[in-house]
Design an enzyme around this catalytic site. Structure first.
Site, PDB file in Angstrom:
ATOM      1  CG  ASN A  90      -4.291  16.035  -0.308  1.00  0.00           C
ATOM      2  OD1 ASN A  90      -3.825  15.316   0.573  1.00  0.00           O
ATOM      3  ND2 ASN A  90      -5.592  16.179  -0.483  1.00  0.00           N
ATOM      4  CD  GLN A 100       3.383   4.689   2.134  1.00  0.00           C
ATOM      5  OE1 GLN A 100       4.013   5.481   1.441  1.00  0.00           O
ATOM      6  NE2 GLN A 100       2.312   5.038   2.808  1.00  0.00           N
ATOM      7  CB  THR A 124      -2.286  13.527   4.500  1.00  0.00           C
ATOM      8  OG1 THR A 124      -2.674  12.411   3.712  1.00  0.00           O
ATOM      9  CG2 THR A 124      -0.823  13.402   4.857  1.00  0.00           C
ATOM     10  CB  SER A 133      -5.512   4.743   1.926  1.00  0.00           C
ATOM     11  OG  SER A 133      -5.335   5.863   1.088  1.00  0.00           O
ATOM     12  N   GLY A 179      -2.752   8.282  -4.276  1.00  0.00           N
ATOM     13  CA  GLY A 179      -2.083   9.483  -4.761  1.00  0.00           C
ATOM     14  C   GLY A 179      -0.846   9.836  -3.954  1.00  0.00           C
ATOM     15  CG  ASP A 180       3.376  10.918  -2.842  1.00  0.00           C
ATOM     16  OD1 ASP A 180       3.279  10.651  -1.635  1.00  0.00           O
ATOM     17  OD2 ASP A 180       4.348  11.563  -3.299  1.00  0.00           O
ATOM     18  CE  LYS A 237       4.120   7.446   5.478  1.00  0.00           C
ATOM     19  NZ  LYS A 237       3.813   8.364   4.351  1.00  0.00           N
ATOM     20  CE  LYS A 244      -3.907   2.146   0.298  1.00  0.00           C
ATOM     21  NZ  LYS A 244      -3.489   2.838  -0.934  1.00  0.00           N
ATOM     22  CE  LYS A 278       4.702   7.348  -2.224  1.00  0.00           C
ATOM     23  NZ  LYS A 278       4.027   7.835  -1.009  1.00  0.00           N
TER      24      LYS A 278
HETATM   25  P1  NDP Z   1       0.669  17.756  -4.089  1.00  0.00           P
HETATM   26  O1  NDP Z   1       1.125  17.405  -5.444  1.00  0.00           O
HETATM   27  O2  NDP Z   1      -0.777  17.948  -3.825  1.00  0.00           O
HETATM   28  O3  NDP Z   1       1.398  19.078  -3.588  1.00  0.00           O
HETATM   29  C1  NDP Z   1       2.785  19.149  -3.503  1.00  0.00           C
HETATM   30  C2  NDP Z   1       3.181  20.537  -3.049  1.00  0.00           C
HETATM   31  O4  NDP Z   1       4.567  20.557  -2.758  1.00  0.00           O
HETATM   32  C3  NDP Z   1       2.949  21.598  -4.109  1.00  0.00           C
HETATM   33  O5  NDP Z   1       2.701  22.820  -3.506  1.00  0.00           O
HETATM   34  C4  NDP Z   1       4.281  21.594  -4.842  1.00  0.00           C
HETATM   35  O6  NDP Z   1       4.556  22.782  -5.551  1.00  0.00           O
HETATM   36  C5  NDP Z   1       5.255  21.405  -3.702  1.00  0.00           C
HETATM   37  N1  NDP Z   1       6.456  20.722  -4.196  1.00  0.00           N
HETATM   38  C6  NDP Z   1       6.503  19.512  -4.798  1.00  0.00           C
HETATM   39  N2  NDP Z   1       7.762  19.205  -5.166  1.00  0.00           N
HETATM   40  C7  NDP Z   1       8.503  20.255  -4.774  1.00  0.00           C
HETATM   41  C8  NDP Z   1       9.877  20.522  -4.866  1.00  0.00           C
HETATM   42  N3  NDP Z   1      10.740  19.674  -5.429  1.00  0.00           N
HETATM   43  N4  NDP Z   1      10.303  21.702  -4.338  1.00  0.00           N
HETATM   44  C9  NDP Z   1       9.415  22.576  -3.769  1.00  0.00           C
HETATM   45  N5  NDP Z   1       8.108  22.361  -3.658  1.00  0.00           N
HETATM   46  C10 NDP Z   1       7.659  21.216  -4.158  1.00  0.00           C
HETATM   47  O7  NDP Z   1       1.270  16.632  -3.138  1.00  0.00           O
HETATM   48  P2  NDP Z   1       0.844  16.231  -1.658  1.00  0.00           P
HETATM   49  O8  NDP Z   1       0.383  17.421  -0.905  1.00  0.00           O
HETATM   50  O9  NDP Z   1      -0.037  15.058  -1.755  1.00  0.00           O
HETATM   51  O10 NDP Z   1       2.232  15.716  -1.076  1.00  0.00           O
HETATM   52  C11 NDP Z   1       3.125  16.567  -0.365  1.00  0.00           C
HETATM   53  C12 NDP Z   1       4.065  15.716   0.477  1.00  0.00           C
HETATM   54  O11 NDP Z   1       3.297  14.942   1.408  1.00  0.00           O
HETATM   55  C13 NDP Z   1       4.904  14.694  -0.298  1.00  0.00           C
HETATM   56  O12 NDP Z   1       6.140  14.541   0.366  1.00  0.00           O
HETATM   57  C14 NDP Z   1       4.103  13.409  -0.156  1.00  0.00           C
HETATM   58  O13 NDP Z   1       4.920  12.272  -0.307  1.00  0.00           O
HETATM   59  C15 NDP Z   1       3.607  13.553   1.271  1.00  0.00           C
HETATM   60  N6  NDP Z   1       2.439  12.770   1.641  1.00  0.00           N
HETATM   61  C16 NDP Z   1       1.270  12.830   0.935  1.00  0.00           C
HETATM   62  C17 NDP Z   1       0.165  12.112   1.344  1.00  0.00           C
HETATM   63  C18 NDP Z   1      -1.139  12.201   0.664  1.00  0.00           C
HETATM   64  O14 NDP Z   1      -2.096  11.573   1.137  1.00  0.00           O
HETATM   65  N7  NDP Z   1      -1.292  12.951  -0.420  1.00  0.00           N
HETATM   66  C19 NDP Z   1       0.244  11.209   2.507  1.00  0.00           C
HETATM   67  C20 NDP Z   1       1.491  11.285   3.227  1.00  0.00           C
HETATM   68  C21 NDP Z   1       2.534  12.024   2.781  1.00  0.00           C
HETATM   69  P3  NDP Z   1       4.343  22.808  -7.148  1.00  0.00           P
HETATM   70  O15 NDP Z   1       2.856  22.728  -7.341  1.00  0.00           O
HETATM   71  O16 NDP Z   1       4.945  24.073  -7.581  1.00  0.00           O
HETATM   72  O17 NDP Z   1       5.064  21.604  -7.683  1.00  0.00           O
HETATM   73  O1  2IT Z   2       2.985   8.882   1.547  1.00  0.00           O
HETATM   74  C1  2IT Z   2       1.848   8.403   1.749  1.00  0.00           C
HETATM   75  O2  2IT Z   2       1.560   7.847   2.807  1.00  0.00           O
HETATM   76  C2  2IT Z   2       0.836   8.588   0.707  1.00  0.00           C
HETATM   77  N1  2IT Z   2       1.121   9.197  -0.315  1.00  0.00           N
HETATM   78  C3  2IT Z   2      -0.532   8.011   0.880  1.00  0.00           C
HETATM   79  C4  2IT Z   2      -0.555   6.573   0.477  1.00  0.00           C
HETATM   80  C5  2IT Z   2      -1.901   5.909   0.461  1.00  0.00           C
HETATM   81  O3  2IT Z   2      -1.914   4.728   0.077  1.00  0.00           O
HETATM   82  O4  2IT Z   2      -2.911   6.502   0.809  1.00  0.00           O
END
Ligand code: NDP
Ligand code: 2IT
Length: 448
Positions: A243, A114, A212, A380, A168-169, A117, A93, A129
């Site tokens: 997100n 992961q 998250t 999830s 997603g991520d 976590k 997952k 992943k």
């Molecule tokens: P999104 O794609 O929704 O948003 C990512 C954000 O981070 C955007 O604002 C983006 O800016 C910025 N960003 C991405 N890459 C870079 C970079 N190299 N340098 C600077 N800014 C950057 O992703 P999420 O919010 O889903 O994910 C954010 C983090 O949280 C990641 O590390 C992800 O692995 C982690 N995460 C996500 C989960 C989820 O459920 N979605 C769960 C647990 C962890 P821009 O739009 O300009 O690229």
């Molecule tokens: O980093 C993470 O934990 C995620 N992007 C969410 C993974 C999931 O299966 O919901």
């Protein structure tokens, strides 16, 4: 940075040799192995029975070509990945990341994190992943659809509701999940919960979008309360505006904090009056625009090019929610100097090891990613449960489960840290508590 245990240090050297040029993977493994020193000292069978050697080697890596055509009919070829890292306690997952920086080492680091976590959530999910070096930014909906369909045409051979359940991520949100799920359903001629983060009309769970960011604040709230602090009246800086960042901002604000800054990869906005979150949602979730446009309607806010300096803004609580290694030692020093008393990681591995060390040395409360951002994957898993039952819970029911999971997770990580001689060290506590369930299951299976 040596690991203070001969076998684990040697194992680390072997990981580096066998996985050259993958610094993020090395970084994630080193942190976990370092935390597990007291565990293998107490229970050497994890070494003698081969658990530690197996733990750092993915069960399976799938790597594939993703050809697609843009709106002008030009052909592009991207590279897709799925790392099925560990299925000891449940089906693989973990999310899918679409970002130009994706390569095998990034997916391996994320898949490795992961494992622990997912175990920490207390739910039966293994670690995996995936992703691609595709950049959805600036692409039309049709281009994104064609890419997702091509990606899923290959990926669908390897996933399934009892095998591997992606989500997603970065760069993969509800639009991408819709295209991916639609293609998978078509190719397999079955409607099952093979992905999570689905739309509400076709099997998604209420509160998954918020999970998250909300979960991060629930975890941080438990940590703060234990230290006699709270979000109430605190000034908060959040990096990212995706997100995780958006819903962290929503919950921190609901808890009485004032969020004054957010960013994207272009730069950051600083609004002393407090971030206007409905506007950020409109710009980012609906219009897919840049954060700099915030200042068009809010001239009192400042926009600064580049995202590093966001950590120079004085705050009480910092929530890095963008990407790995976005907060380095210099930024950590600035935060400490400005009186920041808590850092909770919403992104995966956003603080460099040197930054983490500085926070811990300065007694800043520190919530590591694999514990603090586990609310997304936990929800999830709740989506998977609802799909299996062919039933839906209300938003309040899911949110209540999430709250309970994050509170328990904090207490489990905190007591594991104390039990293994590292009181207050949630990095060690999360790694240890996450590992034990996985390690015990691997022991039970013998060498498989
Ligand atoms: P999104 O794609 O929704 O948003 C990512 C954000 O981070 C955007 O604002 C983006 O800016 C910025 N960003 C991405 N890459 C870079 C970079 N190299 N340098 C600077 N800014 C950057 O992703 P999420 O919010 O889903 O994910 C954010 C983090 O949280 C990641 O590390 C992800 O692995 C982690 N995460 C996500 C989960 C989820 O459920 N979605 C769960 C647990 C962890 P821009 O739009 O300009 O690229
Ligand atoms: O980093 C993470 O934990 C995620 N992007 C969410 C993974 C999931 O299966 O919901």
């Amino acid at each position: 940075m040596q690991i203070q245990h001969a076998y684990l240090n040697d194992l680390m050297e072997r990981v580096i040799q066998r996985n050259p040029a993958e610094p993020e993977f090395h970084q994630a493994v080193r942190e976990v192995l370092s935390s597990l020193v007291p565990v293998v000292e107490a229970r050497p069978e994890f070494i003698t029975e081969g658990v530690m050697d197996c733990l750092v080697e993915p069960e399976r890596i799938i790597k594939f070509r993703v050809p697609w055509e843009d709106d002008q009919g030009r052909v592009h070829v991207n590279r897709g990945f799925r790392v099925q890292f560990n299925s000891a306690i449940g089906p693989y997952k973990g999310g899918l990341r679409f970002h130009p920086s994706v390569y095998e080492g990034i997916i391996k680091f994320l898949g490795f994190e992961q494992i622990f976590k997912n175990s920490l959530t207390g739910l039966p999910i293994g670690g995996g992943k995936g992703g691609a070096d595709f950049d959805p930014k600036g692409k039309s909906d049709s281009e994104v659809m064609r890419f997702c369909q091509s990606f899923m045409t290959e990926l669908c051979k390897y996933i399934g509701p009892d095998t591997d359940v992606p989500a997603g991520d970065i760069g993969v949100g509800s639009r991408e999940i819709g295209y991916l799920f639609g293609q998978c359903k078509r190719l397999r001629n079955e409607f099952t919960g093979v992905l999570t983060g689905k739309g509400l009309s076709y099997g998604g769970s209420l509160a998954r979008t918020e999970a998250t960011g909300y979960g991060l604040c629930y975890f941080a709230d438990s940590m703060l309360k234990d230290a006699g602090r709270s979000f109430e009246g605190a000034t908060v800086v959040i990096s990212g505006s995706g997100n995780v960042a958006i819903y962290a901002c929503e919950k921190a604000t609901a808890f009485g904090a004032k969020v004054v800054a957010m960013s994207d990869s272009g730069g950051y906005i600083y609004d002393k009056n407090g971030i206007d979150l409905p506007l950020v949602k409109q710009l980012k979730e609906v219009e897919r625009k840049r954060i700099r446009e915030y200042t068009l309607t809010h001239p009192q806010a400042e926009y600064h090019e580049g995202c590093q300096d966001i950590w120079q803004i004085p705050c009480d609580i910092a929530l890095p929610c963008a990407t790995q290694n976005e907060l380095d030692l210099n930024s950590a020093r600035a935060l400490i100097q400005n009186g920041c008393f808590a850092v909770a990681e919403g992104a995966n591995m956003p603080c460099t090891p040197e930054a983490v060390e500085a926070f811990q040395a300065a007694k800043v409360l520190f919530a590591p990613a694999k514990a603090a951002n586990a609310g997304g994957v936990a929800t999830s898993a709740l989506e998977m449960s609802q799909n299996s039952m062919r039933f839906y819970w209300t938003f309040e029911e899911v949110d209540e489960h999430l709250k309970e999971i994050m509170t328990n997770l904090y207490h489990n990580a905190s007591s594991a840290a104390a039990q293994y001689g590292r009181p207050g060290d949630l990095v060690a506590g999360a790694n240890i508590a996450g590992f034990l369930k996985v390690g015990d299951s691997m022991l039970a299976y013998g060498l498989v």
